[in-house]
Design an enzyme around this catalytic site. Structure first.
Site, mmCIF file in Angstrom:
data_model
loop_
_atom_site.group_PDB
_atom_site.id
_atom_site.type_symbol
_atom_site.label_atom_id
_atom_site.label_comp_id
_atom_site.label_asym_id
_atom_site.label_seq_id
_atom_site.Cartn_x
_atom_site.Cartn_y
_atom_site.Cartn_z
ATOM 1 N N GLY A 165 -0.799 -20.807 3.215
ATOM 2 C CA GLY A 165 -0.175 -19.621 2.420
ATOM 3 C C GLY A 165 0.880 -18.856 3.727
ATOM 4 O O GLY A 165 0.408 -19.323 4.641
ATOM 5 N N GLY A 224 2.335 -15.753 3.190
ATOM 6 C CA GLY A 224 2.419 -14.420 3.204
ATOM 7 C C GLY A 224 2.017 -13.768 4.172
ATOM 8 O O GLY A 224 2.512 -13.895 5.166
ATOM 9 N N LEU A 225 1.672 -12.367 4.325
ATOM 10 C CA LEU A 225 1.405 -11.485 5.370
ATOM 11 C C LEU A 225 0.185 -12.390 6.256
ATOM 12 O O LEU A 225 0.031 -12.218 7.255
ATOM 13 C CB LEU A 225 1.404 -10.094 5.103
ATOM 14 C CG LEU A 225 2.720 -9.595 5.282
ATOM 15 C CD1 LEU A 225 2.427 -7.807 4.564
ATOM 16 C CD2 LEU A 225 3.211 -8.956 6.745
ATOM 17 N N SER A 273 7.688 1.263 -7.246
ATOM 18 C CA SER A 273 6.489 1.741 -5.684
ATOM 19 C C SER A 273 5.974 3.214 -6.846
ATOM 20 O O SER A 273 6.286 4.301 -6.743
ATOM 21 C CB SER A 273 7.148 2.268 -4.646
ATOM 22 O OG SER A 273 6.474 3.348 -4.027
ATOM 23 N N ARG A 331 -4.992 4.903 -8.525
ATOM 24 C CA ARG A 331 -3.964 3.504 -10.184
ATOM 25 C C ARG A 331 -5.100 3.333 -11.093
ATOM 26 O O ARG A 331 -4.331 3.475 -12.221
ATOM 27 C CB ARG A 331 -3.496 2.851 -9.180
ATOM 28 C CG ARG A 331 -2.770 2.643 -8.387
ATOM 29 C CD ARG A 331 -2.448 1.374 -7.548
ATOM 30 N NE ARG A 331 -1.217 1.669 -6.636
ATOM 31 C CZ ARG A 331 -0.671 0.575 -6.065
ATOM 32 N NH1 ARG A 331 -0.968 -0.450 -5.482
ATOM 33 N NH2 ARG A 331 -0.009 0.997 -5.062
ATOM 34 N N HIS A 342 -1.679 -6.948 -11.701
ATOM 35 C CA HIS A 342 -1.575 -6.386 -10.458
ATOM 36 C C HIS A 342 -1.907 -7.039 -9.348
ATOM 37 O O HIS A 342 -1.195 -8.066 -9.117
ATOM 38 C CB HIS A 342 -0.768 -4.754 -9.860
ATOM 39 C CG HIS A 342 -0.241 -4.630 -9.140
ATOM 40 N ND1 HIS A 342 1.115 -5.239 -9.007
ATOM 41 C CD2 HIS A 342 0.058 -3.425 -7.779
ATOM 42 C CE1 HIS A 342 1.338 -4.896 -7.146
ATOM 43 N NE2 HIS A 342 0.981 -3.659 -7.233
ATOM 44 N N GLU A 400 -5.795 -11.129 -0.593
ATOM 45 C CA GLU A 400 -5.563 -10.779 -1.665
ATOM 46 C C GLU A 400 -6.086 -12.096 -1.724
ATOM 47 O O GLU A 400 -7.067 -11.720 -2.687
ATOM 48 C CB GLU A 400 -4.353 -10.647 -2.496
ATOM 49 C CG GLU A 400 -4.365 -10.302 -4.431
ATOM 50 C CD GLU A 400 -3.254 -10.002 -4.957
ATOM 51 O OE1 GLU A 400 -2.005 -9.633 -4.395
ATOM 52 O OE2 GLU A 400 -3.594 -9.819 -5.941
ATOM 53 N N ARG A 426 -7.711 -1.490 -5.722
ATOM 54 C CA ARG A 426 -7.396 -0.655 -4.535
ATOM 55 C C ARG A 426 -6.713 0.169 -4.579
ATOM 56 O O ARG A 426 -5.895 0.653 -5.498
ATOM 57 C CB ARG A 426 -6.455 -2.142 -3.902
ATOM 58 C CG ARG A 426 -5.489 -2.428 -3.133
ATOM 59 C CD ARG A 426 -5.085 -3.103 -2.221
ATOM 60 N NE ARG A 426 -4.275 -3.729 -3.368
ATOM 61 C CZ ARG A 426 -2.597 -3.075 -3.414
ATOM 62 N NH1 ARG A 426 -2.229 -2.165 -3.086
ATOM 63 N NH2 ARG A 426 -2.067 -3.570 -4.815
ATOM 64 N N SER A 469 -2.924 -2.708 0.812
ATOM 65 C CA SER A 469 -2.750 -4.152 0.386
ATOM 66 C C SER A 469 -2.148 -5.139 1.493
ATOM 67 O O SER A 469 -2.325 -5.557 2.588
ATOM 68 C CB SER A 469 -2.030 -4.218 -0.987
ATOM 69 O OG SER A 469 -1.675 -5.546 -0.829
#
Lengths: 637, 243
Positions: free
Chosen positions: A39, A41-42, A283, A329, A400, A424, A434, A439
């Site tokens: 992976g 990603g970040l 957003s 959320r 999400h 994640e 969250r 995230s």
């Protein structure tokens, strides 16, 4: 009971203590250790770059064509840090408390405190990399507010914060690749995790361009493969987001924690028709200036601008006066679905609520709003053809973020030794819900500031030198054959339904019976329907093409097969947890006011699942101790 | 809605491709182009034909993965949009659409609409970064950056790496892509120190990858989904020559 190996000592010293006492490896010896990172990603890119900078030999895998494309790129609103630049009372403690409360007291105190503690250094790191965060005219960094908090601690780069942070991590990764310290395999998917002697020892990969199946051994394996909200088919995630790497690791013995805790984001665009393949997110930052409302009268067909103030219900402001439109959320999504189910839904399919900027535009002028959210308004217009400066946006909750994921201890290591799970893909930090802008933070903190300590600690003390190399090779050979057989099997069914069709049906079952609202009856029905769908998959699957070249259908088929195996566990988890907490709302368990009713006595633990060879699920528990915060009913009123 | 698609089909990098025609009916004007291709593939697979290979991930215009040529328009007939942000309402009923991959020597076609853009990654690897290791960073507010500079840096950094600039350029030049990264980092105080060496290394890599030279037609700026400005190319030249 599972042991998360949380260091002793007071909360604010736990991480310091860990860093001071963990094992180290001298620079000359680091090169001898190889770590696989899956992976980019970040979390994956930052972990790989950081390990490589230290001198470890790192091999990185991504199914994308470039390390710049992972779905971190799509995170819009921002990243939290307790810098207190606004002088508004923020602190590590405040951020820690907000996050524990936001997660409805279902996460680990020690992990969250560490995330808040590392948040400041992350902003420093990103700025040093050239991330162009928003600035005041004085040149200082700017902040805004996100849901569930009363301070402004969110740093942002217009509506493309994830993209900018990911570029920082990607560029660091490419720098390491150029000097030869990282080997990067793009268009390679992890088909299996190789476990030998109870330790993660490598992976089997498939080259997605040539179909070649190959073994890669290592001293440790890092999975930073993101979330699985796409299991709901219609979600805010990218088309290729999947649960496959973590599910394949789960089948090799890695425990899966809280699989049913999926966040439904309140400000996504609503579904418009059957052809749709994804739901685009708007957003959460829009809720700083947008007011959410529905018509007071159910079934009111007037255009939004024709509905006078008196006929509008600003339900979030009414129900949660102190947080208003910035309620967290889970609460915002649930409030929206209640309004929609009660017939107050807006839009052509009556499946949305309004997000209205008129008051902010009147107050601050169109230019100011354009500056803050211009790209989001443009995006909205591109997708819907509607100008949100003139009429309110239509928004709706959508699947999400996965709070659930592979279980990890304090050092982000799975119960399988040598398997580290970041971002994640793990379950660790967000509890049952969250908070916005946490995230990106978790992904970055895991990758930049935690994993290199804990991986080095593991490598220094694991005794891998005593491995029986012949036995290890046999394990690789066995797993390679299994992977090849699996792909052949998928190709050979030759039925009449594509992987996409099965995925859509799976999504429909999960949305309707294990979505925002859940109850035992619906969950039991879902269990049966999933069983049938799984059976049907093995009888009627149709995969075009063959295994030795580019074949997106084959990739999808294997991922959908994994989803079909994960889905029953999600339902099982939702059924077993007879309480409501955060995003997990069981209709049988609610307060008189319709809020989530937790049961701390019976469910004050994380559900951690093991799957047997036969596909049975065994429940393990990690008890959650709250020694620093008082567990209370979560109120945003 | 009804459309006739002419799609570039090419088995692999070594084979010769050609357009194949697929009439499609019952389309919804709100479908995006990739969703239309999903729909087509579903039909092709059921008929036992090979589905059209195409890449598309985020479907919200930010990952840079998709991007085709549609009736000669790079990415999209709409302004500042990616292919995935293009909906069928942009076309008329009964239109014919010619859909083909981006064409450039440095972006070889792998299959149908899939191209190899790893040349971009190598350009970034050559110097498209600030050489800071994890842990070295000073306190964030100790580096003051003017509001306008930060905004300008963002405008350059907004590039999604899709390759539309290369595809539209008559020379298949990567000047906008490379210039955007050079300019983004050079205009920030953190990135100044390495600016000249960075510009040299990245431009050399760009040339080595076989991208053409920039003759400043500004076509790239027009098709860029993020509207990255050609002013970044000027900044690249400045850093390269005098940085």
């Amino acid at each position: 009971m599972l042991d998360a190996r949380i260091p002793e000592g007071p909360l604010e010293l736990k991480w310091t203590q860990f860093k001071a006492t963990c094992l180290l490896i001298n620079p000359a010896n680091r090169r001898k250790h190889k770590v696989i990172v899956v992976g980019t990603g970040l979390a994956g890119a930052s972990c790989a770059a950081s390990l490589s900078e230290l001198g470890f030999h790192v091999e990185v895998f991504t199914f994308h064509d470039s390390a710049r494309r992972a779905h971190s790129v799509a995170a819009q609103g921002g990243i939290n840090a307790a810098k207190n630049y606004k002088n508004d009372g923020d602190s590590i403690w405040r951020m820690f408390y907000d996050t524990v409360k936001g997660g409805d007291f279902r996460s680990r105190e020690a992990n969250i405190y560490r995330m808040a503690e590392c948040s400041m250094a992350l902003i420093d790191q990103a700025v040093a990399q050239g991330v162009p965060f928003a600035r005041e005219y004085s040149g200082y960094l700017s902040n805004r507010s996100f849901g569930g908090v009363q301070v402004s601690r969110t740093f942002y780069a217009r509506g493309q914060t994830g993209q900018q942070l990911l570029q920082g991590a990607y560029q660091s990764l490419m720098r390491q690749q150029k000097i030869g310290s990282v080997v990067l395999h793009t268009r390679h998917e992890m088909m299996d995790l190789v476990v030998y002697d109870n330790k993660a020892r490598g992976i089997i990969s498939r080259n997605l361009d040539t179909g070649e199946i190959k073994s890669h051994s290592a001293d440790a394996v890092v999975l930073a493969t993101g979330g699985y909200g796409k299991i709901y088919y219609l979600s805010t995630l990218a088309m290729n987001c999947n649960a496959s790497a973590i599910w394949r690791a789960h089948k090799k013995g890695a425990y899966f924690a809280a699989p049913s805790w999926t966040q439904f984001h309140p400000t996504s665009l609503p579904q418009m028709g059957d052809y749709q393949s994804k739901l685009t997110l708007m957003s959460e930052s829009l809720r700083n200036d947008g007011r959410i409302w529905v018509p007071k009268k159910a079934g009111d067909d007037r255009k939004p601008n024709d509905i006078p103030e008196n006929d509008r219900d600003y339900y979030l402001e009414r129900k949660y006066p102190s947080f208003g439109n910035l309620a967290p959320r889970d609460i915002s999504s649930r409030a929206a679905i209640e309004q929609i189910n009660a017939g107050h839904g807006a839009g052509p399919l009556k499946n949305a609520v309004y997000l209205d900027f008129k008051e902010s535009i009147d107050r601050e002028g169109k230019q100011v709003i354009e500056k803050r959210y211009g790209n989001l308004f443009n995006m909205y217009e591109k997708i819907t053809g509607i100008n949100a400066y003139q009429e309110p946006m239509l928004i709706s909750p959508a699947a999400h973020f996965s709070m659930g994921g592979l279980w990890v201890d304090y050092g982000l290591m799975s119960n399988l030794k040598g398997l580290f799970v970041l971002g994640e893909a793990n379950f660790a930090d967000h509890g049952a819900n969250r908070l916005g802008a946490n995230s990106l933070l978790q992904a970055c903190v895991d990758g930049y500031f935690i994993s290199h300590y804990t991986i080095m600690d593991y490598l220094a003390g694991n005794g891998l030198s005593k491995t029986d190399e012949k036995g290890l090779k046999e394990q690789f050979d066995k797993d390679t054959i299994r992977v090849k057989e699996r792909l052949q099997k998928l190709l050979s069914i030759q039925g009449d339904k594509t992987p996409e069709t099965f995925h859509k049906e799976l999504g429909r079952i999960l949305y309707s019976k294990c979505g925002l609202l859940r109850n035992a009856h619906a969950l039991q029905m879902a269990r049966e329907e999933l069983k049938n769908l799984q059976q049907e998959f093995h009888q009627r699957l149709l995969v075009a093409g063959e295994a030795h070249s580019i074949n997106f259908e084959l990739e999808k088929a294997a991922r959908v097969e994994d989803y079909l195996q994960l889905a029953p566990l999600i339902v099982e988890d939702a059924l077993q947890r007879e309480e409501s907490c955060g995003a997990h709302f069981r209709e049988e368990f609610q307060t008189k006011e319709g809020e989530a009713l937790r049961n701390d006595n019976d469910f004050g633990y994380v559900s951690v699942w093991e799957s047997t060879e036969k596909g049975e699920f065994i429940l393990h528990k990690e008890h959650l101790d709250f020694n620093y915060v008082t567990v209370s009913e979560r109120s945003y009123k | 809605m009804k459309l006739t698609l002419h799609i570039w089909r090419q088995k692999n990098a070594g084979s010769k491709g050609n357009f194949k025609t697929y009439p499609l009916e019952g389309l919804d004007p709100n479908m995006s182009v990739p969703e239309m291709l999903d729909h087509l593939n579903e039909i092709l697979i059921r008929k036992g034909e090979d589905p059209v290979a195409f890449e598309s991930d985020c479907r919200e215009g930010i990952c840079g993965q998709c991007g085709f040529v549609i009736n000669g328009h790079i990415q999209s007939p709409e302004k500042s949009a990616t292919t995935c942000q293009t909906h069928l309402r942009s076309f008329n009923n009964d239109d014919e659409l010619y859909i083909e991959p981006f064409r450039a020597k440095s972006f070889p076609v792998k299959k149908d609409l899939c191209i190899d853009r790893t040349a971009f990654d190598r350009i970034i690897g050559a110097g498209g970064y600030i050489g800071v290791n994890t842990g070295q960073a000073p306190e964030a507010n100790s580096i003051l950056i003017g509001h306008d500079t930060a905004e300008e840096a963002f405008d350059a950094a907004a590039c999604i790496g899709c390759g539309a600039c290369v595809a539209t350029c008559k020379n298949a030049s990567a000047a906008l892509f490379t210039g955007a990264k050079i300019a983004h980092l050079a205009m920030l105080p953190q990135g100044k120190l390495e600016a000249k060496a960075r510009a040299r290394a990245m431009v050399e890599q760009m040339d080595a990858e076989g991208f053409g030279a920039c003759t400043f037609t500004r076509a790239c700026e027009v098709v860029c989904p993020q509207s990255v400005s050609v002013a970044n190319i000027v900044k690249m030249n400045k850093e390269f020559l005098w940085g």
